[in-house]
Design an enzyme around this catalytic site. Structure first.
Site, PDB file in Angstrom:
ATOM      1  N   GLN A 173      -5.910   3.630  -1.794  1.00  0.00           N
ATOM      2  CA  GLN A 173      -4.727   2.810  -2.025  1.00  0.00           C
ATOM      3  C   GLN A 173      -5.096   1.334  -2.078  1.00  0.00           C
ATOM      4  O   GLN A 173      -5.508   0.768  -1.066  1.00  0.00           O
ATOM      5  CB  GLN A 173      -3.712   3.038  -0.904  1.00  0.00           C
ATOM      6  CG  GLN A 173      -2.436   2.252  -1.077  1.00  0.00           C
ATOM      7  CD  GLN A 173      -1.527   2.400   0.114  1.00  0.00           C
ATOM      8  OE1 GLN A 173      -1.821   1.916   1.201  1.00  0.00           O
ATOM      9  NE2 GLN A 173      -0.416   3.073  -0.071  1.00  0.00           N
ATOM     10  N   GLY A 174      -4.978   0.730  -3.240  1.00  0.00           N
ATOM     11  CA  GLY A 174      -5.297  -0.685  -3.396  1.00  0.00           C
ATOM     12  C   GLY A 174      -4.031  -1.517  -3.425  1.00  0.00           C
ATOM     13  O   GLY A 174      -3.626  -2.015  -4.476  1.00  0.00           O
TER      14      GLY A 174
ATOM     15  N   SER B 183      -2.946  -3.748  -0.241  1.00  0.00           N
ATOM     16  CA  SER B 183      -3.105  -4.973   0.553  1.00  0.00           C
ATOM     17  C   SER B 183      -4.175  -5.898  -0.023  1.00  0.00           C
ATOM     18  O   SER B 183      -5.146  -5.446  -0.626  1.00  0.00           O
ATOM     19  CB  SER B 183      -3.509  -4.623   1.990  1.00  0.00           C
ATOM     20  OG  SER B 183      -2.599  -3.721   2.548  1.00  0.00           O
TER      21      SER B 183
ATOM     22  N   SER C  63      -8.749   2.007   2.501  1.00  0.00           N
ATOM     23  CA  SER C  63      -9.358   3.140   3.188  1.00  0.00           C
ATOM     24  C   SER C  63     -10.012   4.079   2.187  1.00  0.00           C
ATOM     25  O   SER C  63      -9.444   4.330   1.113  1.00  0.00           O
ATOM     26  CB  SER C  63      -8.313   3.923   3.986  1.00  0.00           C
ATOM     27  OG  SER C  63      -7.661   3.076   4.893  1.00  0.00           O
TER      28      SER C  63
ATOM     29  N   GLU D  46       6.085   8.313   2.620  1.00  0.00           N
ATOM     30  CA  GLU D  46       5.186   8.051   3.739  1.00  0.00           C
ATOM     31  C   GLU D  46       5.936   8.090   5.059  1.00  0.00           C
ATOM     32  O   GLU D  46       5.420   8.525   6.075  1.00  0.00           O
ATOM     33  CB  GLU D  46       4.521   6.690   3.546  1.00  0.00           C
ATOM     34  CG  GLU D  46       3.316   6.498   4.431  1.00  0.00           C
ATOM     35  CD  GLU D  46       2.589   5.186   4.157  1.00  0.00           C
ATOM     36  OE1 GLU D  46       3.269   4.154   3.988  1.00  0.00           O
ATOM     37  OE2 GLU D  46       1.353   5.200   4.115  1.00  0.00           O
TER      38      GLU D  46
ATOM     39  N   SER E 279       3.646  -2.818  10.320  1.00  0.00           N
ATOM     40  CA  SER E 279       3.367  -3.122  11.728  1.00  0.00           C
ATOM     41  C   SER E 279       4.627  -2.913  12.574  1.00  0.00           C
ATOM     42  O   SER E 279       5.736  -2.807  12.056  1.00  0.00           O
ATOM     43  CB  SER E 279       2.915  -4.577  11.869  1.00  0.00           C
ATOM     44  OG  SER E 279       4.022  -5.445  11.681  1.00  0.00           O
TER      45      SER E 279
HETATM   46  C1  LIG Z   1      -6.765   1.331   9.718  1.00  0.00           C
HETATM   47  C2  LIG Z   1      -6.066   0.665   8.579  1.00  0.00           C
HETATM   48  C3  LIG Z   1      -6.082   1.257   7.324  1.00  0.00           C
HETATM   49  C4  LIG Z   1      -5.473   0.640   6.246  1.00  0.00           C
HETATM   50  N1  LIG Z   1      -5.556   1.233   5.019  1.00  0.00           N
HETATM   51  C5  LIG Z   1      -5.040   0.599   3.932  1.00  0.00           C
HETATM   52  C6  LIG Z   1      -5.213   1.132   2.625  1.00  0.00           C
HETATM   53  O1  LIG Z   1      -5.820   2.179   2.450  1.00  0.00           O
HETATM   54  N2  LIG Z   1      -4.704   0.456   1.591  1.00  0.00           N
HETATM   55  C7  LIG Z   1      -4.014  -0.702   1.741  1.00  0.00           C
HETATM   56  O2  LIG Z   1      -3.567  -1.238   0.758  1.00  0.00           O
HETATM   57  N3  LIG Z   1      -3.828  -1.254   2.974  1.00  0.00           N
HETATM   58  C8  LIG Z   1      -4.332  -0.618   4.065  1.00  0.00           C
HETATM   59  N4  LIG Z   1      -4.178  -1.186   5.326  1.00  0.00           N
HETATM   60  C9  LIG Z   1      -3.544  -2.494   5.422  1.00  0.00           C
HETATM   61  C10 LIG Z   1      -2.209  -2.507   6.135  1.00  0.00           C
HETATM   62  O3  LIG Z   1      -1.205  -2.032   5.308  1.00  0.00           O
HETATM   63  C11 LIG Z   1      -1.988  -3.952   6.580  1.00  0.00           C
HETATM   64  O4  LIG Z   1      -2.919  -4.233   7.597  1.00  0.00           O
HETATM   65  C12 LIG Z   1      -0.595  -4.204   7.062  1.00  0.00           C
HETATM   66  O5  LIG Z   1       0.318  -4.158   6.016  1.00  0.00           O
HETATM   67  C13 LIG Z   1      -0.484  -5.565   7.770  1.00  0.00           C
HETATM   68  O6  LIG Z   1      -0.941  -6.601   6.955  1.00  0.00           O
HETATM   69  P1  LIG Z   1      -2.032  -7.659   7.502  1.00  0.00           P
HETATM   70  O7  LIG Z   1      -3.161  -6.885   8.045  1.00  0.00           O
HETATM   71  O8  LIG Z   1      -2.298  -8.623   6.429  1.00  0.00           O
HETATM   72  O9  LIG Z   1      -1.337  -8.387   8.700  1.00  0.00           O
HETATM   73  P2  LIG Z   1      -0.286  -9.593   8.600  1.00  0.00           P
HETATM   74  O10 LIG Z   1       0.778  -9.234   7.658  1.00  0.00           O
HETATM   75  O11 LIG Z   1      -1.031 -10.858   8.389  1.00  0.00           O
HETATM   76  O12 LIG Z   1       0.295  -9.566  10.065  1.00  0.00           O
HETATM   77  C14 LIG Z   1      -0.322 -10.249  11.166  1.00  0.00           C
HETATM   78  C15 LIG Z   1       0.662 -10.224  12.332  1.00  0.00           C
HETATM   79  O13 LIG Z   1       1.859 -10.902  11.949  1.00  0.00           O
HETATM   80  C16 LIG Z   1       2.974 -10.070  12.133  1.00  0.00           C
HETATM   81  N5  LIG Z   1       3.966 -10.350  11.088  1.00  0.00           N
HETATM   82  C17 LIG Z   1       3.783 -10.416   9.752  1.00  0.00           C
HETATM   83  N6  LIG Z   1       4.935 -10.635   9.123  1.00  0.00           N
HETATM   84  C18 LIG Z   1       5.894 -10.708  10.077  1.00  0.00           C
HETATM   85  C19 LIG Z   1       7.299 -10.899  10.052  1.00  0.00           C
HETATM   86  N7  LIG Z   1       8.007 -11.043   8.914  1.00  0.00           N
HETATM   87  N8  LIG Z   1       7.951 -10.899  11.239  1.00  0.00           N
HETATM   88  C20 LIG Z   1       7.271 -10.732  12.408  1.00  0.00           C
HETATM   89  N9  LIG Z   1       5.974 -10.545  12.481  1.00  0.00           N
HETATM   90  C21 LIG Z   1       5.282 -10.522  11.332  1.00  0.00           C
HETATM   91  C22 LIG Z   1       2.426  -8.661  12.049  1.00  0.00           C
HETATM   92  O14 LIG Z   1       3.241  -7.727  12.733  1.00  0.00           O
HETATM   93  C23 LIG Z   1       1.075  -8.808  12.705  1.00  0.00           C
HETATM   94  O15 LIG Z   1       1.219  -8.707  14.090  1.00  0.00           O
HETATM   95  C24 LIG Z   1      -4.797  -0.574   6.417  1.00  0.00           C
HETATM   96  C25 LIG Z   1      -4.762  -1.168   7.679  1.00  0.00           C
HETATM   97  C26 LIG Z   1      -5.384  -0.567   8.763  1.00  0.00           C
HETATM   98  C27 LIG Z   1      -5.339  -1.232  10.097  1.00  0.00           C
END
Ligand SMILES: Cc1cc2nc3c(=O)[nH]c(=O)nc-3n(C[C@H](O)[C@H](O)[C@H](O)COP(=O)(O)OP(=O)(O)OC[C@H]3O[C@@H](n4cnc5c(N)ncnc54)[C@H](O)[C@@H]3O)c2cc1C
Lengths: 394, 326
Positions: free
Chosen positions: A128-129, A131, A163, A245, A375
């Site tokens: 899944q591309g 993020s 992933s 999902e 999250s």
């Molecule tokens: C193990 C794992 C596998 C993954 N696999 C994939 C994958 O295969 N394909 C893919 O595309 N993505 C994947 N992801 C990405 C995942 O979808 C993102 O990590 C997730 O959407 C959060 O984005 P971020 O990491 O940029 O965190 P951010 O969005 O930067 O968040 C950082 C912090 O800010 C908080 N935050 C952000 N916005 C708000 C808001 N509006 N209000 C309050 N708090 C907020 C969050 O809760 C978090 O605590 C994976 C992530 C993990 C950990």
């Protein structure tokens, strides 16, 4: 309200249980976390076994070769396979639970024929591309650019946290086709992995292995025929997929969490401090009993969700509530386990004759559950705004 | 398996809710403080609604429904904060003459190690006493009571038993008393679920109206997340409460004790968590007698120790788990 399983549901469970008892002991040993080719072969081999036994695509309609099982049967399937310790869906996750269902509802007949049977048989692995470094929770702000050039899109940009990218054949790729519009400028592409200009760089995760990667695109040419749906309609399509999902895809995690509570009891009986075991401590027993009570409640809520989804076609309030609750419950549970372990928690391998390593591993792994797939904070936003109807922040 | 309310159950829920909205407005409930929490006329109306006779067979003047239906009715009573020994009287229907029809108001107390407090001392006709030997019917007029002027919950007046509690007439053996405790836990959990929902609704409504920093406080994410957690606790408890009712009706679907324990524990957690949060969201208003938030909070605290506290159930569930895990 009825919690009894019907005769045919009991029969389904019995057959599945018998089949699992027959095939699981004959499975090869699970490959190590870094052996990616072997991991792919192991997971897709299991998928092929499911296919041959008629259990592949348990939630897929029969028209697409799936089992077309009722939601209750899906619950039974996830419960039995998890309890029996069957292989997890693994590298087949995106294909079976995300890209596949999206293709079924949104793609052309050619696209369906090209991918669905292969996903079911374990011949095609997807990633899944979505993020990007600049687009996580605010996914719609993604900027990986696709510019139309004749009958090709030229893609430039970066994806992250992808992933299983290192073993995937295809990527469900969200690209920016119109920079002037946020949600209405995104397109959903089927991107074959390994095209010229693409580079996959694995990232080391908290558990030490490379479950996800960065994927770089430098003038990568993707034929327009690989587009699913209309140009700039990709956000809607992606949202359709998210609704899948959040339906049943956390059920096996729930069953696993329930099983882990039992494992914690076993562990606590074996850990001794001075002359008593950890389980002799009433404070610990209360804490574990409390977690089990919550787990039972969550399981009951899940059954209500399924009943509502059965009637209305979509899961009830449950999806976000379940995701939020079980992920935080699992973290509390593994926290308790770390406390029980004390210094045995310094090792990710079993020590002191205890089965301790799995708990340490699970404590680390469970940190991702409140981040990935929306999250905890995002889930609370969804609950507050969409269920309670509270005003938006901005 | 179909764990969703049937059409009849939805109708029952609506019926009790409409009745409460009409007859037990919060103003009415507050006025009941002056009469020890109970008004005989309203009590009879509750009986006529079937609140107490719900589970009795139709031949015995009941409605012939089950525990799953009873917890739904109690959820609505909790939502409206209807005061009185509702759970004890419902448990006594079929056991104590007149309980089902509302003629006899039945209170109760579990003697196991608790401080002996009698609730609604001025109103009850019969006191049901549970101990390790069984359930006993005691005449409340034969109990020497020390009155208490300041109860925690203004709508749950209490008095302390001074001296020995008379033994009374035995109605049930030890096993029967255990069954009553489990049933009481399920009904109390239903009531607490209703309190959880009512306190969420109150907090949500207030947060939409109250403006600070030029916007409704409901727009502040810190409060939105508190309210999201209120909903989450409620929905999780709802699963357990309904499952407890269904399991009491049909013990083949699971362990009754574990189901009612999970229901009581999670419903108490939801009610306490939500009512405390509601006070916080109301700010200074939440600290007043005038706003209903304190009534929810006090009822939640009053019911938490009834039919097994969270600690007691947590410990018991751990014991059950211990027996299950090889
Ligand atoms: C193990 C794992 C596998 C993954 N696999 C994939 C994958 O295969 N394909 C893919 O595309 N993505 C994947 N992801 C990405 C995942 O979808 C993102 O990590 C997730 O959407 C959060 O984005 P971020 O990491 O940029 O965190 P951010 O969005 O930067 O968040 C950082 C912090 O800010 C908080 N935050 C952000 N916005 C708000 C808001 N509006 N209000 C309050 N708090 C907020 C969050 O809760 C978090 O605590 C994976 C992530 C993990 C950990």
């Amino acid at each position: 309200m009825d919690l009894r399983y019907s005769e045919s549901e009991n029969e389904f469970r019995k057959e599945l249980r018998e089949w699992l008892a027959e095939v699981l002991p004959a499975l090869p040993a699970k490959p190590g976390p870094h052996a990616w080719d072997e991991r792919r072969a192991y997971d897709t081999g299991w998928q092929r076994m499911l296919f041959d036994a008629g259990y592949a695509g348990i939630n897929w309609p029969t028209a697409y070769g799936g089992r077309g099982a009722s939601l209750t049967e899906q619950l039974i399937y996830l419960e039995e396979t998890t309890r029996a310790g069957a292989p997890y869906v693994g590298v087949n996750f995106v294909g079976l639970l995300h890209a596949g269902p999206t293709i079924m509802t949104e793609a052309s007949e050619e696209q369906k024929a090209a991918h669905l049977p292969r996903i079911l048989r374990g011949e095609e692995v997807w990633c899944q591309g979505f993020s990007e470094p600049g687009a996580g929770s605010d996914l719609a702000s993604l900027s990986c650019r696709a510019v139309r050039d004749g009958d090709e899109y030229v893609v430039t940009g970066q994806k992250i946290w992808t992933s299983f990218a290192q073993v995937a054949d295809y990527c469900e790729l969200l690209v920016r086709t119109d920079p002037s519009s946020k949600h209405k400028g995104i397109t959903w592409l089927i991107c074959p992995m390994g095209l010229p200009g693409m580079e996959v760089r694995p990232l080391r995760t908290i558990v030490g292995s490379s479950e996800f990667s960065e994927v770089f695109f430098d003038d990568v040419r993707v034929p327009v025929t690989q587009r699913v749906g209309d140009e700039n309609d990709g956000w809607r399509i992606a949202m359709v997929t998210f609704s899948f999902e959040r339906g049943t895809s956390f059920i096996s995690d729930l069953v696993e969490t329930d099983r882990t509570i039992g494992e914690l009891v076993k562990l606590a009986r074996r850990v001794t401090r001075r002359s008593a075991t950890a389980w002799d401590d009433v404070a610990l027993r209360r804490e574990v009993g409390h977690l089990q009570a919550e787990m039972d409640a969550l399981w009951a809520m899940t059954k209500r969700n399924l009943a509502q989804a059965d009637r209305n076609g979509v899961p009830g309030v449950g999806g976000s509530v379940m995701k939020l609750y079980y992920s935080e419950l699992l973290q509390r549970l593994t926290d308790v386990a770390m406390r029980v372990l004390g210094r045995a928690g310094l090792s990710r391998e079993d020590v002191g004759g205890l089965e301790s390593g799995a708990f340490v591993e699970e404590r680390l792994r469970s940190t991702s559950f409140t981040i990935a797939a929306g999250s905890s904070q995002i889930q609370r936003n969804i609950i507050a705004e969409r269920i309670l109807g509270l005003p938006k922040d901005r | 398996m179909d764990f969703e309310l049937s059409a009849d159950q939805v109708a029952l829920q609506d019926g009790v809710r409409n009745f409460c909205e009409g007859r037990f407005t919060i103003d009415t409930v507050r006025r009941l403080e002056a009469s020890g929490g109970i008004d005989r006329g309203l009590w009879t109306e509750l009986a006529e609604m079937g609140v107490f006779s719900l589970r009795l067979p139709e031949d015995d003047g009941g409605v012939g429904l089950g525990w799953a239906d009873a917890v739904l009715a109690f959820e609505e009573l909790g939502r409206a904060l209807v005061p009185g020994p509702l759970v004890w009287t419902q448990l006594a229907a079929g056991l104590v003459p007149g309980a089902a029809t509302g003629e006899t108001i039945v209170g109760g107390l579990d003697r196991d190690g608790e401080v002996a407090l009698v609730e609604f001392p001025g109103a009850i006709d019969v006191l049901l006493v549970l101990d390790e030997h069984g359930a006993f019917r005691v005449d409340p007029r034969s109990v020497v009571l020390r009155s208490i002027d300041a109860p925690l919950d203004p709508l749950t007046p209490v008095a302390e038993v001074a001296g020995l509690l008379p033994r009374g007439d035995q109605l049930l053996d030890a096993e029967g008393a255990t069954a009553l405790r489990w049933q009481g836990a399920a009904l109390t959990a239903g009531y607490l679920l209703g309190v959880s929902e009512a306190s969420t609704d109150l907090a949500v409504a207030y947060s939409r109206e109250r403006v600070q920093f030029d916007r409704p406080i409901a727009a502040f994410q810190a409060l939105k997340h508190l309210m999201a957690d209120m909903l989450v606790r409620t929905e999780v408890a709802r699963g357990a409460v309904y499952a407890a009712g269904v399991t009491l009706d049909d013990p083949s679907v699971g362990s009754v004790e574990r189901a009612v324990g999970s229901a009581k524990l999670t419903a108490a957690e939801a009610a306490l968590g939500n009512t405390k949060t509601s006070v916080q969201i109301h700010g200074g208003m939440g600290y007043t007698w005038e706003v209903d938030a304190h009534l929810h909070l006090k009822r939640a605290y009053a019911l938490e120790p009834q039919f097994g506290s969270r600690d007691e159930w947590a410990e018991r569930i751990a014991e059950l788990l211990d027996a299950l895990v090889a």
